[in-house]
Design a protein around this motif. Sequence first.
Motif, PDB file in Angstrom:
ATOM      1  N   TYR A  33     -14.503   1.236  12.862  1.00 47.44           N
ATOM      2  CA  TYR A  33     -15.453   0.398  12.415  1.00 47.44           C
ATOM      3  C   TYR A  33     -15.511  -1.073  12.584  1.00 47.44           C
ATOM      4  O   TYR A  33     -14.246  -1.410  12.435  1.00 47.44           O
ATOM      5  CB  TYR A  33     -15.950   0.764  11.016  1.00 47.44           C
ATOM      6  CG  TYR A  33     -16.325   1.887  10.486  1.00 47.44           C
ATOM      7  CD1 TYR A  33     -15.139   2.904  10.211  1.00 47.44           C
ATOM      8  CD2 TYR A  33     -17.423   2.591  10.419  1.00 47.44           C
ATOM      9  CE1 TYR A  33     -15.193   4.069   9.621  1.00 47.44           C
ATOM     10  CE2 TYR A  33     -17.580   3.945   9.811  1.00 47.44           C
ATOM     11  CZ  TYR A  33     -16.385   4.765   9.568  1.00 47.44           C
ATOM     12  OH  TYR A  33     -16.507   5.911   8.994  1.00 47.44           O
ATOM     13  N   TYR A  35     -16.821  -4.636  11.221  1.00 47.90           N
ATOM     14  CA  TYR A  35     -17.894  -5.384  10.296  1.00 47.90           C
ATOM     15  C   TYR A  35     -17.796  -6.993  10.597  1.00 47.90           C
ATOM     16  O   TYR A  35     -16.614  -7.406  11.091  1.00 47.90           O
ATOM     17  CB  TYR A  35     -17.525  -5.309   8.717  1.00 47.90           C
ATOM     18  CG  TYR A  35     -17.628  -3.925   8.395  1.00 47.90           C
ATOM     19  CD1 TYR A  35     -16.567  -2.787   8.602  1.00 47.90           C
ATOM     20  CD2 TYR A  35     -18.795  -3.466   7.775  1.00 47.90           C
ATOM     21  CE1 TYR A  35     -16.904  -1.323   8.147  1.00 47.90           C
ATOM     22  CE2 TYR A  35     -19.171  -1.956   7.472  1.00 47.90           C
ATOM     23  CZ  TYR A  35     -18.051  -1.132   7.541  1.00 47.90           C
ATOM     24  OH  TYR A  35     -18.174   0.150   7.055  1.00 47.90           O
ATOM     25  N   PHE A  91     -13.802  -7.650  10.670  1.00 42.11           N
ATOM     26  CA  PHE A  91     -12.828  -7.053   9.770  1.00 42.11           C
ATOM     27  C   PHE A  91     -13.016  -5.412  10.740  1.00 42.11           C
ATOM     28  O   PHE A  91     -14.251  -5.163  11.080  1.00 42.11           O
ATOM     29  CB  PHE A  91     -13.430  -6.455   8.565  1.00 42.11           C
ATOM     30  CG  PHE A  91     -13.055  -7.577   7.454  1.00 42.11           C
ATOM     31  CD1 PHE A  91     -13.961  -8.543   7.122  1.00 42.11           C
ATOM     32  CD2 PHE A  91     -11.702  -7.954   7.001  1.00 42.11           C
ATOM     33  CE1 PHE A  91     -13.867  -9.523   6.423  1.00 42.11           C
ATOM     34  CE2 PHE A  91     -11.403  -9.077   6.127  1.00 42.11           C
ATOM     35  CZ  PHE A  91     -12.714  -9.785   5.895  1.00 42.11           C
ATOM     36  N   PRO A 102     -12.223   6.628   1.181  1.00 44.84           N
ATOM     37  CA  PRO A 102     -12.769   5.339   1.754  1.00 44.84           C
ATOM     38  C   PRO A 102     -12.149   4.661   2.912  1.00 44.84           C
ATOM     39  O   PRO A 102     -10.926   5.241   3.303  1.00 44.84           O
ATOM     40  CB  PRO A 102     -12.732   4.238   0.517  1.00 44.84           C
ATOM     41  CG  PRO A 102     -11.760   4.830  -0.083  1.00 44.84           C
ATOM     42  CD  PRO A 102     -11.808   6.333  -0.005  1.00 44.84           C
ATOM     43  N   GLN A 103     -12.761   4.049   3.616  1.00 49.89           N
ATOM     44  CA  GLN A 103     -12.002   3.390   4.816  1.00 49.89           C
ATOM     45  C   GLN A 103     -10.920   2.434   4.530  1.00 49.89           C
ATOM     46  O   GLN A 103     -10.688   1.960   3.164  1.00 49.89           O
ATOM     47  CB  GLN A 103     -13.255   2.373   5.651  1.00 49.89           C
ATOM     48  CG  GLN A 103     -14.299   3.081   6.102  1.00 49.89           C
ATOM     49  CD  GLN A 103     -15.502   2.232   6.344  1.00 49.89           C
ATOM     50  OE1 GLN A 103     -15.378   1.057   6.498  1.00 49.89           O
ATOM     51  NE2 GLN A 103     -16.794   2.958   6.399  1.00 49.89           N
ATOM     52  N   PHE A 105      -9.197  -0.960   5.560  1.00 53.20           N
ATOM     53  CA  PHE A 105      -9.552  -2.409   6.067  1.00 53.20           C
ATOM     54  C   PHE A 105      -8.346  -3.162   6.834  1.00 53.20           C
ATOM     55  O   PHE A 105      -7.410  -2.948   5.877  1.00 53.20           O
ATOM     56  CB  PHE A 105     -10.377  -3.211   5.119  1.00 53.20           C
ATOM     57  CG  PHE A 105     -11.845  -2.814   5.157  1.00 53.20           C
ATOM     58  CD1 PHE A 105     -12.206  -1.924   4.294  1.00 53.20           C
ATOM     59  CD2 PHE A 105     -12.651  -3.620   5.714  1.00 53.20           C
ATOM     60  CE1 PHE A 105     -13.539  -1.393   3.985  1.00 53.20           C
ATOM     61  CE2 PHE A 105     -14.015  -3.051   5.872  1.00 53.20           C
ATOM     62  CZ  PHE A 105     -14.337  -2.080   5.009  1.00 53.20           C
ATOM     63  N   GLY A 106      -8.580  -3.627   7.800  1.00 51.37           N
ATOM     64  CA  GLY A 106      -7.343  -4.775   8.020  1.00 51.37           C
ATOM     65  C   GLY A 106      -7.499  -5.939   7.467  1.00 51.37           C
ATOM     66  O   GLY A 106      -8.658  -6.132   6.655  1.00 51.37           O
ATOM     67  N   ASP A 107      -6.839  -6.841   7.859  1.00 53.95           N
ATOM     68  CA  ASP A 107      -6.791  -8.171   7.079  1.00 53.95           C
ATOM     69  C   ASP A 107      -7.992  -9.203   7.643  1.00 53.95           C
ATOM     70  O   ASP A 107      -8.406 -10.343   7.175  1.00 53.95           O
ATOM     71  CB  ASP A 107      -5.362  -8.802   7.134  1.00 53.95           C
ATOM     72  CG  ASP A 107      -4.545  -8.321   6.110  1.00 53.95           C
ATOM     73  OD1 ASP A 107      -3.331  -8.342   6.223  1.00 53.95           O
ATOM     74  OD2 ASP A 107      -5.024  -7.726   5.026  1.00 53.95           O
ATOM     75  N   ARG A 110     -10.411 -14.262  12.114  1.00 49.22           N
ATOM     76  CA  ARG A 110     -11.231 -15.365  11.858  1.00 49.22           C
ATOM     77  C   ARG A 110     -11.509 -16.083  13.013  1.00 49.22           C
ATOM     78  O   ARG A 110     -10.534 -16.417  13.968  1.00 49.22           O
ATOM     79  CB  ARG A 110     -10.615 -16.453  10.788  1.00 49.22           C
ATOM     80  CG  ARG A 110     -11.780 -17.480  10.761  1.00 49.22           C
ATOM     81  CD  ARG A 110     -11.123 -18.429   9.572  1.00 49.22           C
ATOM     82  NE  ARG A 110     -10.826 -17.918   8.268  1.00 49.22           N
ATOM     83  CZ  ARG A 110     -12.041 -17.608   7.429  1.00 49.22           C
ATOM     84  NH1 ARG A 110     -13.261 -17.894   7.627  1.00 49.22           N
ATOM     85  NH2 ARG A 110     -11.655 -17.098   6.499  1.00 49.22           N
TER      86      ARG A 110
ATOM     87  N   PHE B  34     -18.607   1.849  -3.936  1.00 45.44           N
ATOM     88  CA  PHE B  34     -17.261   1.281  -4.046  1.00 45.44           C
ATOM     89  C   PHE B  34     -17.237  -0.289  -4.613  1.00 45.44           C
ATOM     90  O   PHE B  34     -18.401  -0.785  -4.668  1.00 45.44           O
ATOM     91  CB  PHE B  34     -16.685   1.190  -2.692  1.00 45.44           C
ATOM     92  CG  PHE B  34     -16.849   2.348  -1.935  1.00 45.44           C
ATOM     93  CD1 PHE B  34     -17.704   2.920  -1.031  1.00 45.44           C
ATOM     94  CD2 PHE B  34     -15.479   3.246  -1.650  1.00 45.44           C
ATOM     95  CE1 PHE B  34     -17.701   4.413  -0.549  1.00 45.44           C
ATOM     96  CE2 PHE B  34     -15.523   4.392  -1.310  1.00 45.44           C
ATOM     97  CZ  PHE B  34     -16.500   4.833  -0.699  1.00 45.44           C
ATOM     98  N   TYR B  36     -15.301  -3.840  -3.930  1.00 47.63           N
ATOM     99  CA  TYR B  36     -14.164  -4.675  -3.190  1.00 47.63           C
ATOM    100  C   TYR B  36     -14.042  -5.772  -3.861  1.00 47.63           C
ATOM    101  O   TYR B  36     -15.014  -6.535  -4.157  1.00 47.63           O
ATOM    102  CB  TYR B  36     -14.381  -4.485  -1.662  1.00 47.63           C
ATOM    103  CG  TYR B  36     -14.228  -3.114  -1.035  1.00 47.63           C
ATOM    104  CD1 TYR B  36     -15.219  -2.434  -1.151  1.00 47.63           C
ATOM    105  CD2 TYR B  36     -13.036  -3.225  -0.198  1.00 47.63           C
ATOM    106  CE1 TYR B  36     -15.170  -1.111  -0.003  1.00 47.63           C
ATOM    107  CE2 TYR B  36     -12.910  -1.980   0.433  1.00 47.63           C
ATOM    108  CZ  TYR B  36     -13.827  -0.805   0.522  1.00 47.63           C
ATOM    109  OH  TYR B  36     -13.743   0.395   1.097  1.00 47.63           O
ATOM    110  N   GLY B  43      -8.544 -10.889   3.045  1.00 47.36           N
ATOM    111  CA  GLY B  43      -9.412  -9.697   3.455  1.00 47.36           C
ATOM    112  C   GLY B  43      -9.852  -8.738   2.121  1.00 47.36           C
ATOM    113  O   GLY B  43     -10.010  -9.479   1.023  1.00 47.36           O
TER     114      GLY B  43
END
Lengths: 114, 115
Positions: A33, A35, A91, A102-103, A105-107, A110, B34, B36, B43
Motif C-alpha cells: 500500500y 498512503y 508512507f 494489521p499493516q 508501516f515504513g518510516d 518526505r 486501530f 496509531y 512515522g
Amino acid sequence: EPEVTQTPSHQVTQMGQEVILRCVPISNHLYFYWYRQILGQKVEFLVSFYNNEISEKSEIFDDQFSVERPDGSNFTLKIRSTKLEDSAMYFCATSDPRSNQPQHFGDGTRLSIL
Amino acid sequence: AQSVTQLDSQVPVFEEAPVELRCNYSSSVSVYLFWYVQYPNQGLQLLLKYLSGSTLVKGINGFEAEFNKSQTSFHLRKPSVHISDTAEYFCAVSDMDGNNRKLIWGLGTSLAVNP
C-alpha cells in the motif's frame, strides 16, 4: 521484528520532475500500500497492490502516479510530473493477506516539491 | 463506503490527568479498528487494534480502547498521561472481509500534555 524500509527518507525535487519512492516490503507480505499525508492533515489511502497489479486505488491516484514491483523486492511509487501539491509524507505499508494482522508501516519519505 | 470521525481536533490536558480521545466510524460491513500514534516528525506507530473478541483492548504505553458496536465507537483512553504522550493520534478502520486491508483514517487528534 521485520520492518518495512523506505528510501529516501527525504526527497527534494523541482516541480515538473519525476520522482520514484522506494519501499522494501516484509518478505512474506503480499499486499502493498501507499498512503500520503500532506503536512498537518490526515493520512490518505492512495493505492493497494497485490499479485503484481493494482487492487484498488483512490481518486487521488490519477494518471501521474504509477506503482510497480520491478525486481520482486522493491515496491515503487512513481510520480511522473510533480506538482507543488504533491509535497507530502508518503508512507508504504505491507500486509499478509493470510492473517488478520494489521499493516506494517515504513518510516515514510518526505517529498518536498520546489 | 467507510468513514472515521475523530470528534476532537485538539485535546490539551495536564500531566497525570486522564484522557479520552473519541473516535466514531461508519461502515456497511464489519471492520477492524486501530489507533496509531505519530510523534513530531516521525512515522506511524500502532498503539492498539481491535480484531475480534474482548471489546476492551490494551495497547502500548498504557493506552486502552473500547469497541462499542451499538454506538460505532472506538474511544482511546489513558488513566494518567505523561509529557511524552504529546503526539498526533489517528483512528483508522479496515474491512474485515477480503484480503485488502487498506486503512481509512480519521483527521487525527492532537494531544498536548502540559506540566
